[in-house]
Design an enzyme around this catalytic site. Structure first.
Site, mmCIF file in Angstrom:
data_model
loop_
_atom_site.group_PDB
_atom_site.id
_atom_site.type_symbol
_atom_site.label_atom_id
_atom_site.label_comp_id
_atom_site.label_asym_id
_atom_site.label_seq_id
_atom_site.Cartn_x
_atom_site.Cartn_y
_atom_site.Cartn_z
ATOM 1 C CG ASP A 93 -2.060 1.032 1.390
ATOM 2 O OD1 ASP A 93 -2.628 1.303 2.069
ATOM 3 O OD2 ASP A 93 -2.166 1.695 -0.155
ATOM 4 C CB SER A 94 0.467 4.200 -1.690
ATOM 5 O OG SER A 94 -0.900 4.739 -1.070
ATOM 6 N N GLY A 95 0.998 4.163 1.557
ATOM 7 C CA GLY A 95 1.332 4.871 2.800
ATOM 8 C C GLY A 95 0.014 6.053 2.959
ATOM 9 N N GLY A 96 -0.659 6.315 2.138
ATOM 10 C CA GLY A 96 -1.635 7.236 2.161
ATOM 11 C C GLY A 96 -2.467 7.082 3.419
ATOM 12 C CG PHE A 97 -5.582 3.667 5.078
ATOM 13 C CD1 PHE A 97 -5.483 3.060 5.960
ATOM 14 C CD2 PHE A 97 -6.945 3.960 4.906
ATOM 15 C CE1 PHE A 97 -6.246 2.343 7.159
ATOM 16 C CE2 PHE A 97 -7.842 3.570 5.873
ATOM 17 C CZ PHE A 97 -7.533 2.774 6.704
ATOM 18 C CG ASP A 267 -5.953 -4.964 2.586
ATOM 19 O OD1 ASP A 267 -6.572 -4.243 2.089
ATOM 20 O OD2 ASP A 267 -5.494 -5.173 3.505
ATOM 21 C CB CYS A 305 -11.334 -26.161 9.962
ATOM 22 S SG CYS A 305 -9.685 -25.341 9.498
ATOM 23 C CB CYS A 307 -6.628 -25.297 9.466
ATOM 24 S SG CYS A 307 -6.547 -25.033 10.913
ATOM 25 C CB CYS A 310 -8.889 -27.700 13.076
ATOM 26 S SG CYS A 310 -9.712 -25.973 13.130
ATOM 27 C CG HIS A 336 -9.062 -21.525 12.584
ATOM 28 N ND1 HIS A 336 -9.422 -22.806 11.950
ATOM 29 C CD2 HIS A 336 -10.022 -20.720 12.742
ATOM 30 C CE1 HIS A 336 -10.681 -22.673 11.696
ATOM 31 N NE2 HIS A 336 -11.087 -21.313 12.341
HETATM 32 C C1 LIG Z 1 -3.087 -3.033 6.439
HETATM 33 N N1 LIG Z 1 -4.267 -2.231 5.599
HETATM 34 C C2 LIG Z 1 -5.028 -1.782 6.870
HETATM 35 C C3 LIG Z 1 -3.675 -1.575 5.044
HETATM 36 C C4 LIG Z 1 -3.887 -1.882 3.601
HETATM 37 S S1 LIG Z 1 -5.206 -1.292 2.760
HETATM 38 C C5 LIG Z 1 -5.399 0.174 3.529
HETATM 39 C C6 LIG Z 1 -6.592 1.021 3.192
HETATM 40 C C7 LIG Z 1 -7.764 0.618 3.605
HETATM 41 C C8 LIG Z 1 -9.152 1.097 3.283
HETATM 42 N N2 LIG Z 1 -10.197 0.843 3.861
HETATM 43 C C9 LIG Z 1 -8.995 2.334 2.315
HETATM 44 C C10 LIG Z 1 -7.796 2.572 1.823
HETATM 45 C C11 LIG Z 1 -7.585 3.784 0.886
HETATM 46 O O1 LIG Z 1 -8.617 4.394 0.673
HETATM 47 N N3 LIG Z 1 -6.499 3.985 0.314
HETATM 48 C C12 LIG Z 1 -5.421 3.449 0.852
HETATM 49 N N4 LIG Z 1 -4.015 3.730 0.085
HETATM 50 N N5 LIG Z 1 -5.152 2.355 1.806
HETATM 51 C C13 LIG Z 1 -6.579 1.973 2.109
#
Ligand SMILES: CN(C)CCSCc1cc(N)cc2c(=O)[nH]c(N)nc12
Length: 373
Positions: A93-97, A267, A305, A307, A310, A336
């Protein structure tokens, strides 16, 4: 081409798709659940255990790895695959979140976001170019554009300004991405819960012709029905020849409902996070194994299950480990829960093959949620 999406079949009962995502580190059968390994490890699992349960692709995080150990360290190790001994695909993921959800004193400008590290408190900056530099150094197979995930609820005006900036950031990411032939850059559709803004974001990003698209800005506290509505009108705007990734989702019902609406990749930290406090997912719903009623229950977490957990351990033993804060406890519940979601997605793929995903959904929900949905 860093990745190639092969659309194998569309379910006749629903909009669900069966696909194969070809990446430099192997093939991902979709719809797929991606275990989250934020700090270059899926917490409590070894790569061998993840392979054993057939995790096809895992997630890691630009923000966290930038702060610690630093993307230069990972690059010096030969990239994230070598660093963490994982030879299958990785998505970062890019870090924005994370900047918006984890750091304090953040300040957004057209350039990007200044913030204080949640670890050291030092002032830092991430913008589109920095997010590409970090992900190029990590060497993940799929990288995400630097975006702002607008909070929920949020005023329409805020969401509109934010999505316009996120689109300009996406263009800057395309320009700054140094390794487009080895790492596929996905655009992230924003627009909150506003249909016209979602359409504007989707149209702007598809015009930029990314190799794949994520739907962001969901699973941020909105009711699930609203999330499903947004999917209903956003997914059809995305090209059906490209993979679609619904970020941060999710629970068993959201995975199935998302697949029904044409999502290919998911994810979520849920299975690993709830495992650590002894909450497990079973075919008959959630089971909180630390509950006293399991003290002398010598049956497996989930009799249905097969696994490792289990087949070899009982609820009573796992409850004892969790209550005693024993490391093996959270390892067994994590194993699990991940296995449960990975098998759920395997069953979803099989149901699509047999054009019976709607029936599968109804049967699964009746068992898992104990009511006829
Ligand atoms: C481990 N996860 C929590 C991180 C991966 S997914 C993170 C993540 C979750 C959600 N709900 C929305 C966004 C979003 O709008 N933009 C970005 N970049 N990441 C997002």
């Amino acid at each position: 081409m860093a990745i190639r999406y092969e659309l194998l079949k569309t379910c006749h009962q629903t909009g669900a798709r069966l696909g194969r995502l070809h990446t430099p580190h192997g093939i991902v059968e979709t719809p797929a659940f991606m275990p989250v390994g934020t700090l270059a490890t899926v917490k409590a699992m070894s790569p061998e255990e993840l392979e054993e349960m057939d995790a096809q692709i895992i997630l890691s995080n630009t923000y966290h790895l930038f702060l610690r150990p630093g993307h230069e360290v990972v690059a010096a190790a030969g990239g994230l695959h070598r660093f963490m001994h994982w030879n299958r695909p990785i998505l970062t993921d890019s870090g924005g979140f994370q900047v918006f959800s984890l750091s304090k004193l953040r300040h957004i400008t057209e350039d990007g976001v200044t913030f204080r590290s949640h670890i050291s408190g030092e002032p830092l900056f991430i913008g589109p170019e920095k997010a590409m530099e970090i992900q190029n150094a990590l060497g993940s197979d799929i990288i995400m554009a630097f975006d702002e995930c607008a909070p929920y609820p949020a005023e329409r005006e805020y969401v509109e300004t934010s999505l316009e900036r996120t689109t300009r950031w996406a263009e800057r990411c395309l320009k700054a991405h140094k390794r487009p032939d080895e790492q596929a850059l996905f655009g992230i559709v924003q627009g909150g819960v506003y249909r016209d803004l979602r359409e504007r974001s989707a149209r702007s990003l598809t015009a930029l012709d990314f190799p794949g698209y994520a739907i962001g800005g969901l699973s941020v506290g909105e009711p699930k029905e609203i999330m499903y509505d947004v999917l209903e009108y956003t997914v059809p705007l995305l090209p059906d020849t490209k993979p679609r990734y619904l970020m941060g989702v999710g629970s068993p019902d959201a995975l199935v409902e998302g697949a029904v609406r044409g999502i290919d990749m998911f994810d979520c930290v849920l299975p690993t996070r709830i495992a650590r406090n002894g909450t497990t997912m079973t075919s008959r719903g959630r089971l909180v194994v630390r509950n006293a009623k399991y003290a002398r229950d010598f049956s497996p977490l989930d009799p249905a299950c097969d696994c490792y957990t289990c087949r070899n351990y009982t609820r009573a033993y796992i409850r004892h480990l969790i209550k005693s804060d024993e490391i093996l406890g959270l390892r067994l519940t994590t194993y699990h829960n991940l296995y449960f979601l990975l098998r759920l997605m395997e069953n979803v793929r099989q149901a699509i093959r047999e054009d019976r995903l709607r029936n599968f959904r109804d049967e699964f929900f009746a068992q898992y949620y104990g009511q006829n949905s």
